[in-house]
Scaffold this active site. Structure first.
Site, PDB file in Angstrom:
ATOM      1  N   ASP A 109      -1.100   5.040  -1.874  1.00 15.58           N
ATOM      2  CA  ASP A 109      -1.100   3.840  -1.028  1.00 15.58           C
ATOM      3  C   ASP A 109      -0.463   2.697  -1.811  1.00 15.58           C
ATOM      4  O   ASP A 109      -0.753   2.514  -2.997  1.00 15.58           O
ATOM      5  CB  ASP A 109      -2.534   3.485  -0.616  1.00 15.58           C
ATOM      6  N   GLY A 141       4.938   4.734  -1.092  1.00 12.29           N
ATOM      7  CA  GLY A 141       4.876   6.097  -0.556  1.00 12.29           C
ATOM      8  C   GLY A 141       6.248   6.684  -0.256  1.00 12.29           C
ATOM      9  O   GLY A 141       6.457   7.892  -0.356  1.00 12.29           O
ATOM     10  N   ASP A 159      -0.953   8.469   6.695  1.00 11.02           N
ATOM     11  CA  ASP A 159      -2.123   7.744   7.195  1.00 11.02           C
ATOM     12  C   ASP A 159      -1.850   6.267   6.986  1.00 11.02           C
ATOM     13  O   ASP A 159      -2.367   5.644   6.067  1.00 11.02           O
ATOM     14  CB  ASP A 159      -3.348   8.216   6.399  1.00 11.02           C
ATOM     15  N   THR A 161      -0.671   2.131   8.475  1.00 14.87           N
ATOM     16  CA  THR A 161      -0.833   1.123   9.519  1.00 14.87           C
ATOM     17  C   THR A 161       0.282   1.323  10.555  1.00 14.87           C
ATOM     18  O   THR A 161       1.085   2.240  10.451  1.00 14.87           O
ATOM     19  CB  THR A 161      -0.753  -0.281   8.889  1.00 14.87           C
ATOM     20  N   ASP A 162       0.307   0.449  11.552  1.00 11.43           N
ATOM     21  CA  ASP A 162       1.300   0.553  12.614  1.00 11.43           C
ATOM     22  C   ASP A 162       2.715   0.356  12.068  1.00 11.43           C
ATOM     23  O   ASP A 162       2.899  -0.198  10.986  1.00 11.43           O
ATOM     24  CB  ASP A 162       1.012  -0.502  13.690  1.00 11.43           C
TER      25      ASP A 162
END
Lengths: 282, 282
Positions: A109, A141, A159, A161-162
């Site tokens: 992340d 990432g 995984d 966010t938008d």
């Protein structure tokens, strides 16, 4: 703020909103990437918001985390090497590590502050962070996938966010090409794919970009997720070849607990409702 | 009100809220029973609220109406006589009448104003109101079931508002006893049963009351419903005896269109997620 009060996320792209009754703000940090806030609620435990968007609540995050991990891991014949891009709250990592066959799970992340906030306010999601198979990286990432050894991974879980802000680059052909190269021939890419009711166009576009990167087969699984817009969310699985039959017997006989996922739920989610099937051309 | 604006329903029992971006209020009427409002929204078509609670939107009502009708009608071997208690927006009636074997469908809603508003603002839901098999009554549903001939009905669908206000009497043993008596031995009672995530206690209580009235077997089917609290809703089926296997071949070969319901969706919804199964003792 007077307590109790209502905190809303107005989701502009769909003209709908989700809100919670909160008692107080527990924390706020502006990281180099985004603003992270944590609130205490009357009925949902703690809430984490990133740039004003609901990310998770104590009460309902199990839906998302279980569905982002177990369908892919029970579809792959023998997943050993897993990478999670994003996922800083560590909930997906925890689910992945429930699979005894997994040898290594890297969580990459970009924002360390998300994990620090999760450790403090969602400690149950971080309970597997000390697992010797887990590696937590705080890095880009996209660069991580670009540099991953070709054919080295069984599962990549995006995984994020938008697709606005820091996560925007995780929804296009260039990134999917890195994933494609890093995955083994029987590998699986999983990505959270927004609401199947109001964002079907985004799912189609995402599948299109994945296709341009070389992925050949796709499966979108819907699931309930009250803290996300419309309360109905999805993940999309992509493969280089082959279908999405899963190890039903293994899933039914799994040695770990889940609250939402089961072999039956997996089977049910794998069949798109008619309007979704029509839109996706399934 | 300045447009566009956001309209929220704060659902106090669960501390969560659903909202929509609206452009204007189209209508408002205070009937003898409740306040009915209709708004125009930017993305969801028209919205109907009753006493401040979201009842339906143009865009997502198909989920609820299809799941309130087709699972029960495809579970019954040959449903001919159907009664809908509540359901004044006529959407459930429309779905029921899609089944060619249905000979009569009575809709008994206490509030004629709901149907008048539906005719005006949701005309597509009322397109089967002129079907010769349809009978629209505006009367007390409890009295209607009390006076129904014993053993005369195949299906009773309780399509009501929440168990507060006018609909409160539709969630207790006394009412269920009327339904039990009016149903044939192989009949099915269907009731909307709120959110399986936050209102499991209500579902248990409802099943308990149904059991006291004589019903022996129960099945709760979850489905997505963005305009209701948490975006995840359910209906509960009850029978005097027997299970909930359904006419899968007939459902797969149905002669009418649905957007959400399918034999596969039915099969998937019929298996409770582990946390629901545990709470309901399934």
């Amino acid at each position: 703020m007077t307590a109790p009060n209502w905190l809303y996320e107005n989701f502009e792209p769909a003209g709908s909103s989700i809100g919670y009754r909160i008692t107080r703000k527990l924390d706020e940090v502006q990281s180099p990437f985004q603003k992270i806030e944590v609130y205490e609620s009357t009925d949902w435990g703690n809430l984490m918001l990133i740039d004003g968007a609901m990310m998770l609540t104590t009460r309902d995050n199990f839906l998302y985390h279980e569905m982002m991990s177990h369908p892919a891991l029970f579809t792959h014949a023998d997943p050993k090497q897993v990478v999670i891009i994003g996922g800083g709250d560590c909930g997906t990592l925890r689910e992945v590590l429930k699979h005894p066959g997994v040898q290594k799970a890297v969580q990459c992340d970009i924002d360390e502050q998300v994990t620090r906030m999760a450790e403090k306010y969602f400690p149950e999601l971080c309970e597997s962070n000390g697992d010797p198979r887990a590696e937590l990286l705080f890095d880009d990432g996209i660069a991580y996938m670009k540099n991953a050894a070709p054919g080295s991974l069984d599962i990549v879980i995006v995984d994020s966010t938008d697709p606005v802000g820091p996560a925007e680059g995780l929804f296009n052909k260039a990134f999917y090409e890195f994933c494609f190269r890093a995955l083994k021939d029987d590998g699986i890419l999983v990505q959270q794919s927004e609401s199947p009711l109001v964002l079907l166009d985004l799912i189609k576009e995402m599948r299109g970009e994945m296709g341009k990167a070389g992925f050949k087969t796709f499966k979108t699984l819907p699931f309930p997720q009250p803290c996300y817009p419309t309360g109905w969310w999805s993940c999309t699985l992509a493969r280089k070849s082959g279908g999405f039959d899963f190890r039903e017997n293994d899933a039914a006989a799994k040695t770990f607990d889940t609250k939402y996922y089961s072999a039956d739920i997996h089977r049910g989610a794998a069949v798109a409702p008619p309007f979704v099937a029509a839109a996706l051309g399934e």
